[in-house]
Design an enzyme around this catalytic site. Structure first.
Site, PDB file in Angstrom:
ATOM      1  N   GLN A 123       0.834  -1.198   0.000  1.00  0.00           N
ATOM      2  CA  GLN A 123       0.000   0.000   0.000  1.00  0.00           C
ATOM      3  C   GLN A 123       0.869   1.248   0.000  1.00  0.00           C
ATOM      4  OE1 GLN A 123      -3.711   0.154   2.193  1.00  0.00           O
ATOM      5  NE2 GLN A 123      -3.613  -2.046   2.589  1.00  0.00           N
ATOM      6  N   CYS A 124       1.119   1.827   1.163  1.00  0.00           N
ATOM      7  CA  CYS A 124       1.821   3.105   1.190  1.00  0.00           C
ATOM      8  C   CYS A 124       3.249   3.021   0.658  1.00  0.00           C
ATOM      9  CB  CYS A 124       1.789   3.673   2.599  1.00  0.00           C
ATOM     10  SG  CYS A 124       0.108   4.047   3.143  1.00  0.00           S
ATOM     11  N   CYS A 125       3.933   1.904   0.914  1.00  0.00           N
ATOM     12  CA  CYS A 125       5.316   1.782   0.432  1.00  0.00           C
ATOM     13  C   CYS A 125       5.351   1.620  -1.090  1.00  0.00           C
ATOM     14  CB  CYS A 125       6.012   0.607   1.109  1.00  0.00           C
ATOM     15  SG  CYS A 125       6.224   0.823   2.893  1.00  0.00           S
TER      16      CYS A 125
ATOM     17  N   THR B  36       4.093   4.809  -2.885  1.00  0.00           N
ATOM     18  CA  THR B  36       5.116   5.856  -2.855  1.00  0.00           C
ATOM     19  C   THR B  36       6.225   5.569  -3.857  1.00  0.00           C
ATOM     20  OG1 THR B  36       4.659   6.406  -0.548  1.00  0.00           O
ATOM     21  CG2 THR B  36       6.845   6.984  -1.397  1.00  0.00           C
TER      22      THR B  36
END
Length: 209
Positions: free
Chosen positions: A116-118, A121
């Site tokens: 998700q966030c990793c 990004t």
């Protein structure tokens, strides 16, 4: 080329949720800390990123006090601490401006959650022109229930369901999706060798694979 380590969402919010016991890397804070130490030793910028969901009443609501770094992670003076409300670290912060001001052209990604966030990004960073290194074993994630799973299903049932996507499968999928397209996949031991070891020639602080 200047480099920055992005430490994404290694925060207490995750540890207070019921699914923490199914996390792929319970020692994620220690793994991130190893990368932080290596980045500081190399003179790289360390950027700390937290995720907040104000007004939701969840573990990510700042009002509940869990939107803070896990123990053992301590920003130094001059190391930015940003709070995002999107899954990637760029859209709702001034991260890109900060990296531009510091002349950063390469970013190293670690943290929670892997896919998700990793991963999000890393993808956006690549689109913005950064050279991206994704340190998979310095990220952590959780099993994902099938999309048709009823809300509120107990964790034990989710884990026992053959339709649940395992953390190993999530990690493998993320590496397949990123490698050669958005990021170089790196190992923690190559970027931050354990104490008493000597990195292989050409791998110290650089991506592998």
């Amino acid at each position: 080329m200047n480099r920055a380590l992005l430490v994404i969402d290694v925060q207490e919010s995750f540890r207070v949720r019921p699914n923490w016991r199914a996390v792929s890397a319970p020692d994620i804070a220690a793994r991130a800390a190893r990368l932080v130490a290596a980045a500081r030793a190399a003179g790289d910028l360390v950027v700390w990123i937290l995720h907040a969901e104000p007004g939701t009443g969840t573990a990510f609501d700042p009002a509940l006090g869990h939107v803070r770094l896990m123990g053992g992670l301590d920003p130094r003076d001059g190391e930015p601490v940003l709070t995002k409300t999107s899954r990637n670290a760029f859209t709702t912060t001034n991260l890109q401006q900060l990296l531009t001001e510091r002349g950063v052209g390469e970013v190293v990604v670690c943290g929670i959650q892997t896919e998700q966030c990793c991963e999000t990004t890393a993808r956006l960073a690549a689109d913005l022109g950064y050279q991206v290194t994704f340190v998979t074993d310095a990220t952590a994630t959780f099993p994902i229930a099938h999309r048709d799973t009823p809300p509120g299903r107990p964790l034990a049932e989710i884990l026992a369901d053959p339709a649940t996507l395992s953390t190993a499968d999530i990690i493998a999928r993320t590496e397949y999706a990123l490698a050669g397209r958005f990021a170089a996949i790196a190992a923690l031991d190559d970027l931050a060798p354990p104490a008493g070891t000597v990195p292989a020639a050409g791998t110290a602080g650089r991506p592998v694979g």
